[in-house]
Design a protein around this motif. Sequence first.
Motif, mmCIF file in Angstrom:
data_model
loop_
_atom_site.group_PDB
_atom_site.id
_atom_site.type_symbol
_atom_site.label_atom_id
_atom_site.label_comp_id
_atom_site.label_asym_id
_atom_site.label_seq_id
_atom_site.Cartn_x
_atom_site.Cartn_y
_atom_site.Cartn_z
ATOM 1 N N THR A 126 7.424 4.351 -2.442
ATOM 2 C CA THR A 126 6.321 5.118 -3.020
ATOM 3 C C THR A 126 6.795 6.543 -3.234
ATOM 4 O OG1 THR A 126 5.426 5.732 -0.856
ATOM 5 C CG2 THR A 126 4.517 3.769 -1.901
ATOM 6 N N PRO A 132 -0.798 -2.933 -1.101
ATOM 7 C CA PRO A 132 -1.220 -3.267 -2.470
ATOM 8 C C PRO A 132 -0.452 -4.430 -3.079
ATOM 9 C CG PRO A 132 -1.024 -0.891 -2.212
ATOM 10 C CD PRO A 132 -0.469 -1.497 -0.957
ATOM 11 N N GLN A 182 -0.111 -5.756 -12.313
ATOM 12 C CA GLN A 182 0.664 -5.305 -11.156
ATOM 13 C C GLN A 182 1.988 -6.038 -11.129
ATOM 14 O OE1 GLN A 182 -1.131 -6.111 -7.338
ATOM 15 N NE2 GLN A 182 -0.046 -4.446 -6.345
ATOM 16 N N HIS A 213 -6.919 4.714 -10.247
ATOM 17 C CA HIS A 213 -5.647 4.318 -10.840
ATOM 18 C C HIS A 213 -5.893 3.517 -12.114
ATOM 19 C CE1 HIS A 213 -1.307 4.231 -10.017
ATOM 20 N NE2 HIS A 213 -1.281 3.017 -10.534
ATOM 21 N N TYR A 230 -4.805 -1.080 -7.344
ATOM 22 C CA TYR A 230 -4.853 0.216 -6.662
ATOM 23 C C TYR A 230 -6.195 0.922 -6.754
ATOM 24 C CZ TYR A 230 0.145 -0.653 -6.992
ATOM 25 O OH TYR A 230 1.390 -1.228 -6.921
#
Length: 795
Positions: free
Chosen positions: A545, A462, A581, A622, A618
Amino acid sequence: MKKYLFFLLLCTGEYTFAQQIAPLTVEKIMRDPKWIGISPTNFRWTADSKTLYFNWNPEKKAKEELFKISPSSTKPIKAIDKEDEKLLSLNYVYNKDNSLGLVEKSGDIYLQNFKTKKEVRLTNTMERESTPVFLTNGNIAYQLGDNIFQLDLKTAETKQITNFVKGKAAGRTPAKSGTEQDSWLKAQQTELFDINKKRNAEARFGGNRGGRGRFGAPSADTKSLKPLYTDDKFLNGVVISPDGHYVTYKLTTPAQNNHNTVVPNYVTSSGYTEDIPGRTKVGENENISHGFVFDTQKDSVYMIQTATIPGIKDIPDFYKEYPKELDTLKKKNTDRPVNFFGPTWNENGTTGIVIATSLDNKDRWILKLDASTGKFSLVDRQQDEAWIGGPGISGFFQGSAGWIDNNRFYYQSEATGYSHLYVANISTGDKKQLTSGKWEVQSAQLSKDKSTFYIKANKEHPGITNFFKINVNGGELSQITTMKGLNDITLSPDEKYIAINYSFMNKPGELYIQQNKVGAKALKVTESTSAEFNSYKWREPDMVTFKNRYGADVYARVYKSENPNANHPAVVFVHGAGYLQNVHFGWSTYFREFMFNNLLADNGYTVIDIDYTGSSGYGRDHRTGIYRHMGGKDLTDQVDGVKFLVEKYGVNPKHVGLYGGSYGGFITLMAMFNESDVFASGAALRSVTDWAHYNHGYTSNILNEPFNDPIAYKRSSPIYFADKLKGNLLMAHGMVDVNVHFQDIVRISQRFIELGKNNWELAVYPVEDHGFIEPSSWTDEYKRIFKLYENTLKK
């Protein structure tokens, strides 16, 4: 003497080196960003693809300068602005075989013959001619003022196609009755001047009864054009079909009875407080547009029929929480208002595609227009009970879409949960998905020969973007760029080369040149960062993550401290904009915060930066996870991130703070109010405190409107939770913020005063807008943030 000079030089060198490797301070990192070095920007190719131009400032001058390179010689050379700017690539509109091009330059239309390399100026007027296109009959059309004109390239005859007229068809708008003073003046003019007596008499008997106009009798071969009255509406979106048969346009009724805000500016050159006109607030009335088709052959006009759009009467699901309002809407049974984009016509002019979005932004339709009737047939419908969005998709513009050939139309959709590329065959009704997977197509460009799509996508991770190509008929993706980070591409017109703006986590953007083919090597062109910036070892944050409480993967950056403070404190940085992001392998637009996070880590803090629910990159779930509840999943992701730090990095859960600006400031407030057991202190910068006072375009997508969904606003606005403040709160806000108004922070301050809270402070910045400009303001703000953490998280 020589020994003394050597000793002096040695000391000077040591002093300079010591200055470069000195510890980071707020004062140092918040200086004018030129100290870092200025990356190249604004890449553009010449039409022949032989030269790439870009703006750059390696010498840290007051203004950036124009530089150029060629694919064969990648050493940057300063360009001569007046001469070289003429060579820059122009946005030509091409004929069928790409031998001719039309372009607007300085309000006039030019025709370029690419075979003979000759350019002809087609118009030379004081007014602006724009949007030139080639027609299927070999002529061209362009817009002058409101109207469309056609130019025959063989005979040089110019013909007017439309005749838009402001006002109503019934005639002139009646004059206002006026005051007694007006009547007296009118009578006086008639009494004093014979000419007025004469004209008044002529008006009573029909004016010039001889049939002659002001300039004599009309020419016998003059053809009158049907007047297309615009009433009191705005005319826009005028498009002619390639065969010249149809002209489509929109008439927009401006919103009525809205209240525009004002932002007072206190520090002015005049010495007086001056008001800056501001935006409206969410829930105000919106402009309403209707589409029309003018049939030039039948000389007739008709309105585009929204009633033929599937689902146009659908009522959004959230009304189920409001039974009375739902019942009223069912009884009304009205069409939802829509915005139209297009039509976009295929090459031979037989089919026009309109992209329509509902004003509530819960539907996006791709529609085939029957221009002879104004009715639609459905090509694709994307519906979302939250709101339509994602890369290449938007309710505010057409998005990534266009014709491949006379039958196939491409577009992007989140139908699978991620934005991917689709092709619809308009003739057969078949649809084909070209790309798939748990990643996003972030942009798509069709090659000149219309055989290939070039796409930017985050397929690998991502937070890594690369450049790919895929056949228009589908098949395997071929990856063209390979550098790990963010790769933003500018393709040369001949599609043989790509200019890459490449950056990494701790390395600002630099220009690279590469052949546009798989396996080619990218060559670095610029070196922009300063020796002082390079002297510090900027961290490569851990890319991690964790699972949030709902089982979804959340991505984050962690800045580790090599020498943690004894209290093992931690700070959460919350990025702004909501749909943005920041957890990627490239250089962050939050470069000051990146440096501040390094400073915090140097001083014993562990810092985490989270792409919380609602962030981009995402996919759909999301993106829309905050629908009707801002400060819900986006906040609990911060709390779950702290839990991750406690478990994996040994952070003390009683010594955690957070900070962020704009949306990040909003989350900070919600955290300090609703998660007070997790966060001991917080710095909320330029924060939204009540969503009912923010703008319409952004807020209504997520929370609907205050008058039709008050539940969503009440549970999403910090001002309703101010009584829960326990920890230490710093708020900072620019007083001339035209985005999140200073009124926001004033209103919540009044709430604190009335609640008797004393564990908060407000720092105001009289000359700053939403994004600060002055280094002194940045320095003051971040010194306060650092002091807050030193006093609350280490003691």
